[in-house]
Design a protein around this motif. Structure first.
Motif, PDB file in Angstrom:
ATOM      1  N   TYR A   1     -42.263  24.943  18.551  1.00 18.67           N
ATOM      2  CA  TYR A   1     -41.582  25.861  17.625  1.00 18.67           C
ATOM      3  C   TYR A   1     -41.744  27.331  18.019  1.00 18.67           C
ATOM      4  O   TYR A   1     -41.368  28.219  17.264  1.00 18.67           O
TER       5      TYR A   1
ATOM      6  N   TRP B   1     -51.099  25.241   4.384  1.00 17.83           N
ATOM      7  CA  TRP B   1     -51.641  23.960   4.822  1.00 17.83           C
ATOM      8  C   TRP B   1     -53.165  24.051   4.771  1.00 17.83           C
ATOM      9  O   TRP B   1     -53.755  24.947   5.370  1.00 17.83           O
TER      10      TRP B   1
ATOM     11  N   LEU C   1     -45.578  11.682   9.595  1.00 18.33           N
ATOM     12  CA  LEU C   1     -45.019  12.981   9.952  1.00 18.33           C
ATOM     13  C   LEU C   1     -45.267  14.023   8.866  1.00 18.33           C
ATOM     14  O   LEU C   1     -44.919  13.810   7.708  1.00 18.33           O
ATOM     15  N   LEU C   2     -45.894  15.116   9.248  1.00 22.69           N
ATOM     16  CA  LEU C   2     -46.013  16.255   8.337  1.00 22.69           C
ATOM     17  C   LEU C   2     -44.698  17.026   8.429  1.00 22.69           C
ATOM     18  O   LEU C   2     -44.275  17.395   9.520  1.00 22.69           O
ATOM     19  N   THR C   3     -44.062  17.260   7.291  1.00 22.99           N
ATOM     20  CA  THR C   3     -42.808  18.001   7.259  1.00 22.99           C
ATOM     21  C   THR C   3     -42.959  19.166   6.291  1.00 22.99           C
ATOM     22  O   THR C   3     -43.195  18.962   5.105  1.00 22.99           O
ATOM     23  N   ASP C   4     -42.846  20.367   6.815  1.00 21.12           N
ATOM     24  CA  ASP C   4     -42.892  21.575   5.988  1.00 21.12           C
ATOM     25  C   ASP C   4     -41.451  22.010   5.740  1.00 21.12           C
ATOM     26  O   ASP C   4     -40.770  22.486   6.651  1.00 21.12           O
ATOM     27  N   GLU C   5     -40.989  21.830   4.527  1.00 22.97           N
ATOM     28  CA  GLU C   5     -39.603  22.148   4.176  1.00 22.97           C
ATOM     29  C   GLU C   5     -39.315  23.649   4.300  1.00 22.97           C
ATOM     30  O   GLU C   5     -38.179  24.046   4.534  1.00 22.97           O
TER      31      GLU C   5
ATOM     32  N   GLY D   1     -39.176  23.959   8.278  1.00 25.20           N
ATOM     33  CA  GLY D   1     -38.513  22.885   9.013  1.00 25.20           C
ATOM     34  C   GLY D   1     -39.402  22.277  10.080  1.00 25.20           C
ATOM     35  O   GLY D   1     -38.970  21.432  10.854  1.00 25.20           O
ATOM     36  N   ILE D   2     -40.656  22.685  10.120  1.00 25.71           N
ATOM     37  CA  ILE D   2     -41.591  22.157  11.116  1.00 25.71           C
ATOM     38  C   ILE D   2     -41.937  20.717  10.771  1.00 25.71           C
ATOM     39  O   ILE D   2     -42.241  20.390   9.623  1.00 25.71           O
ATOM     40  N   LYS D   3     -41.904  19.877  11.803  1.00 21.32           N
ATOM     41  CA  LYS D   3     -42.281  18.465  11.680  1.00 21.32           C
ATOM     42  C   LYS D   3     -43.226  18.142  12.824  1.00 21.32           C
ATOM     43  O   LYS D   3     -42.872  18.326  13.989  1.00 21.32           O
ATOM     44  N   ILE D   4     -44.423  17.680  12.475  1.00 24.10           N
ATOM     45  CA  ILE D   4     -45.375  17.281  13.515  1.00 24.10           C
ATOM     46  C   ILE D   4     -46.053  15.973  13.112  1.00 24.10           C
ATOM     47  O   ILE D   4     -46.393  15.770  11.952  1.00 24.10           O
ATOM     48  N   PRO D   5     -46.242  15.083  14.072  1.00 25.12           N
ATOM     49  CA  PRO D   5     -46.989  13.851  13.780  1.00 25.12           C
ATOM     50  C   PRO D   5     -48.448  14.197  13.477  1.00 25.12           C
ATOM     51  O   PRO D   5     -49.095  14.909  14.253  1.00 25.12           O
TER      52      PRO D   5
END
Length: 166
Positions: free
Chosen positions: A47, A123, A149-153, A156-160
């Motif tokens: 990102y 977080w 999956l962590l998804t921060d709305e 838009g960050i998505k990380i396993p």
């Protein structure tokens, strides 16, 4: 610099605070803390074209200084001639990694301060439980992720989550 832990008996301990702890207002990172921080930086590296990912940078809001483990900010241009030691503009996201010696009341106060000053997501990473609690100002309860999956709305960050704790 010394801080006394109670004054009731001669056997009370005196704790020597390091310069790091004095400047940042938090304990020295442990090995697990450092490994998780490194893993987070790596997981967030995809990102970097969209955001500036900043470790250990001081934030100052209304005279209060915070030093989160990581901040996610709108993409910033590097100005090599004019550096800053503190940001006064709120990042989008703040990431704190819990250390064994920190109580959760510390994070509750930080969370309030961050949201009061415009942070959009927070977080709280718990290495011991291998989980991340994701807070937003509009939600009463955090989303707690320990697998998948962590998804921060907000960003838009998505990380396993496994990438953080591998």
């Amino acid at each position: 610099m010394y801080e006394t832990k109670g004054m009731s008996t001669m056997q009370d301990t005196v704790e020597i605070l390091s310069q790091y702890e004095l400047e940042r207002g938090k304990p020295m990172p442990s090995k697990n803390h450092s490994l998780v921080q490194s893993n987070l930086l790596y997981a967030l590296s995809d990102y970097r074209t969209k955001f500036s990912i900043l470790p250990e940078l001081s934030l100052e809001f209304s005279g209060q200084v915070y030093v989160p483990d990581l901040c996610i900010c709108e993409k910033m241009k590097i100005d090599w001639l004019n550096d800053e030691t503190k940001l006064t503009t709120a990042p989008l996201t703040v990431i704190e990694i819990a250390s064994p010696s920190q109580g959760y009341e510390v994070f509750e106060e930080k969370l309030k301060g961050y949201f009061l000053n415009g942070v959009k997501s927070f977080w709280l990473v718990n290495p011991f439980l291998q989980s991340i609690a994701l807070f937003t100002p509009n939600e009463q309860k955090p989303q707690v992720i320990s697998t998948g999956l962590l998804t921060d709305e907000v960003t838009g960050i998505k990380i396993p989550i496994e990438k953080v704790f591998e």
